[in-house]
Design an enzyme around this catalytic site. Structure first.
Site, PDB file in Angstrom:
ATOM      1  N   LYS A 162     -93.009  13.950   1.234  1.00  0.00           N
ATOM      2  CA  LYS A 162     -94.198  14.194   2.062  1.00  0.00           C
ATOM      3  C   LYS A 162     -95.001  12.905   2.202  1.00  0.00           C
ATOM      4  O   LYS A 162     -95.093  12.130   1.240  1.00  0.00           O
ATOM      5  CB  LYS A 162     -95.039  15.289   1.388  1.00  0.00           C
ATOM      6  CG  LYS A 162     -96.257  15.760   2.187  1.00  0.00           C
ATOM      7  CD  LYS A 162     -96.995  16.864   1.426  1.00  0.00           C
ATOM      8  CE  LYS A 162     -98.189  17.414   2.187  1.00  0.00           C
ATOM      9  NZ  LYS A 162     -98.874  18.488   1.427  1.00  0.00           N
ATOM     10  N   SER A 174     -99.513  22.666   3.818  1.00  0.00           N
ATOM     11  CA  SER A 174     -99.515  21.392   4.501  1.00  0.00           C
ATOM     12  C   SER A 174     -98.197  20.639   4.389  1.00  0.00           C
ATOM     13  O   SER A 174     -97.946  19.746   5.174  1.00  0.00           O
ATOM     14  CB  SER A 174    -100.635  20.517   3.938  1.00  0.00           C
ATOM     15  OG  SER A 174    -100.426  20.226   2.574  1.00  0.00           O
ATOM     16  N   SER A 200     -99.761  24.526  -0.709  1.00  0.00           N
ATOM     17  CA  SER A 200     -99.082  23.726   0.315  1.00  0.00           C
ATOM     18  C   SER A 200     -97.606  23.446   0.103  1.00  0.00           C
ATOM     19  O   SER A 200     -96.956  22.943   1.017  1.00  0.00           O
ATOM     20  CB  SER A 200     -99.833  22.406   0.522  1.00  0.00           C
ATOM     21  OG  SER A 200    -101.002  22.615   1.282  1.00  0.00           O
TER      22      SER A 200
END
Lengths: 464, 464
Positions: free
Chosen positions: A90, A166, A190
């Site tokens: 990420k 997210s 997330s």
């Protein structure tokens, strides 16, 4: 290259095999790391223009790392059972030499990290190969991955649908087979929300269990780095990979019986605002578990003020982001108008409002931690709904069932629980104490196997 | 009553005997609890009008409790070695049936507590007798105990001088012999500073070691409840008093040799703004320790931003107090103008300023915790100065050496280190890890004995 000669169907099953399967193929020399990595990079080239899960790809570095891995295998000195497998990261977690955009509008000019985040360094030390950086909700504050600067990350299971967030890029890349494993971050849910929406497995370790060094802060108290994989056993295998060459084989992992484990299931009624299909599937799964476990208790959710707790958690993030991103905010054009508004709101709240929010968050955490008393694991659905179209407004309750875990500092996994009539997956959340991740992962694997068997059985019955 | 017939000198030595001595007298039936309590109440009646350390006295309740204690002794079933000894309680800690003013302007109308704070309940369960409630700096935010509503609490060692704060009443009452032990609270140094200024001993346990249930919050993260006594061995005896009747005698407490303990001493130069007499005494004490301990290392204080850290800690308290005292603030007249201004300032700071303060405080705590690496105990002076007259402005650095301990969540004691040429005492702070209080107290007793012997030796040399 051998991979090129494989049929498209063979390639697809290779991409979608879990890391444990791929590790077995590497160990048996049925495939090389260079071959696996090449197949993966080709699939990224093919699918990423539509999925938009990768923001940055280091193909050259990946192939070089794969060659080094193959050389270690050939010399009989792999660094771990996962040596030669790929992972993706990420874009709020540092990988040395790669940009870290945090999902902000840097375009091609995001600052590059000097060194690996601690968790990236650990995977690299196990011989794993970082492929690149993944799309995310802007600064990780939101759960749709509809990123104003980088574009939407698509759910690989249905075009036009959110992969969740997210860590949406992490969920999408794992579900589409564009990496063996992915790292994400989880402040209110997330990593677990994308796992639920994309039909994969995820682990959020307990507070303090995995270092946040090199991970961009959203909320000091709530942040965790987490892992997404195509199976619970992959999560289990990766948890504290032995750093030395005396390695257990993947097949040797402990498979504990559900009969040794004490569970509680959260009783959720219509007031908790869950989709009926998910409520039903959760009720069916927990009633199927009765008699299969050491104990199975019920826990009510009386006293859960979902909206108050959500606002409190958001204020903590919004206030802290003003500090974390002070320099970036001064540059202005890096933020979407919507995020800038949220952060301005956080900047304008008086300090005692933040004290109240922190108190609310702490009380919510204590409330959840008490639910674990007398049992080993607490079960809830992971998300109140399956993935939804980008064209619809995001439901406010996306993180209702996950955020309490961060507030309590507990550990949790999400494993696939079922599929809606419309064909979209949703997850089962398994919550445990911080420090009890090894048993949590064993429980998650056992539950995953149990749910798979039960669902196959149910389908058999329906076919008759 | 026998006590009445004692000479004033006998009474004074009885009042100033430490709790361990008094416990021995009770055990040997040389005195009864009713006699001891009566002597104490008479002394309070005599001295409190000048000292103003007690805000509330429960003479009737105390005598009744003393009679019950004497009955237990007579029946051979005392609740602990301290059964029958008195204690007094800072007025931000609940005692069932007594008012809790928090030093605010309630006059005779402070709300009365329904039940004991957890720590009060523990002392009561050990047979100890609560005499009353003690003066304090308004809401515990400040270190002079110049209380606008209740009046100054005087230092028993010199009229017109501060006893320190915020637990000034606790320091004064113990130093004047107006209770055997006193409870205080310590958010930035509030039990250790009065101990240093009043020449007594104090313990601030590590974070989470003693329950804060029933204690008014000032800062959730920094608060501790603490204990003041006339000797380190009293603190040691009280730490986890056995709740059952199989009790060790006070004399049986472990006295560990300094030779088994690893120390570090903080190197403080003139930049740290300490009075020269204290710097000299601290340097002499630590150099006298060389060779007497398992090891004695030095730790510099490079990187200590005293003023930045102080402001950060104060902002945390000021912001949180707006939440804790929201109802009281709405009533207006309960607060001094000065405190109201401080809290208004805290209420007006934006949330990100509080985030920055919390970050600063956490970093300061981590900084201090690192200083303990490789040793058991860290030594510093307790306060940068001895007690000062109320007529002088309070030095801003009063809590500089103590507040870091709260930020780190560590445990610390203060024991008498020396006396200025002007005849006022100052303390030595001994810092240890949270959870290591038992060894900390053994070390403090050993240091107290060592310092007493060294100082006697020095005086002998000077007399020749």
């Amino acid at each position: 290259m051998e991979a090129d000669s494989k049929s498209s169907r063979d390639v697809q099953s290779l991409l979608l095999a879990d890391a444990t399967t791929l590790a077995g193929m590497l160990a048996r020399e049925e495939i090389s790391s260079v071959e696996l990595t090449t197949v993966c990079l080709q699939a990224i080239e093919h699918r990423n223009p539509q999925l938009n899960c990768y923001l940055h790809i280091d193909a050259g570095g990946a192939i070089a790392a794969a060659q080094a891995s193959d050389a270690r295998r050939a010399a009989g000195v792999p660094l771990s059972i996962f040596d030669g497998l790929t992972f993706a990261v990420k874009d709020n977690i540092d990988v040395a030499g790669m940009p870290t955009s945090n999902g902000l509008g840097y375009g091609a000019h995001a600052p590059r990290a000097d060194r690996d985040a601690a968790v990236v360094a650990e995977l690299r030390a196990a011989g794993m190969i970082p492929l690149g950086k993944l799309n995310m909700h802007e600064i990780a504050l939101g759960a749709t991955n509809d990123n104003y600067h980088w574009g939407r990350c698509e759910n690989p299971l249905r075009e036009g649908y959110t992969p969740g967030g997210s860590s949406g890029g992490s969920g999408a890349a794992v579900a589409a087979g564009l990496c063996a494993l992915a790292l994400g971050t989880d402040t209110m849910g997330s990593v677990r929300i994308p796992a639920s929406y994309c039909g994969v497995a995820a682990l959020k370790p307990g507070r303090g269990q995995w270092s946040l060094d090199g991970v961009t802060r959203l909320s000091h108290v709530l942040d965790s780095v987490g892992l997404l994989a195509r199976s619970g056993r992959d999560l289990q295998a990766l948890w504290k990979l032995p750093p030395v060459s005396h390695l257990p084989r993947a097949e040797e992992q402990a498979v504990l019986s559900l009969q040794t484990m004490r569970f509680a299931a959260m009783t959720l009624d219509s007031a908790s605002d869950l989709d009926q299909e998910i409520l039903t599937a959760f009720a069916q799964a927990t009633s199927a578990l009765a008699g299969q476990t050491a104990s199975l208790e019920a826990r009510d959710c009386i006293g859960m003020d979902f909206s108050g707790v959500r606002r409190a958690g958001l204020l903590m993030c919004e206030a802290e982001a003003n500090v974390t991103f002070a320099d970036e905010l001064a540059q202005g054009q890096l933020f979407s108008l919507q995020l800038r508004k949220m952060l301005r709101w956080g900047a304008e709240q008086p300090a005692p409002a933040l004290v109240r929010a922190q108190d609310t968050v702490q009380a919510a955490g204590e409330w959840l931690a008490q639910k674990l008393e007398g049992v080993d694991f607490l079960l809830t659905p992971t998300t109140p709904q399956a993935a939804f179209p980008f064209s619809e407004p995001a439901p406010v309750n996306q993180a209702n069932l996950t955020s309490y875990v961060n507030m309590a500092g507990l550990a949790a996994t999400s494993v696939p629980l079922g599929v809606t009539a419309d064909g979209l997956p949703f997850g089962l959340q398994v919550i445990a104490r911080a420090g009890d991740e090894q048993r949590l992962l064993a429980a998650s694997v056992a539950l995953e196997n149990f749910l798979r068997a039960t669902s196959a059985h149910t389908q058999d019955l329906e076919n008759h």
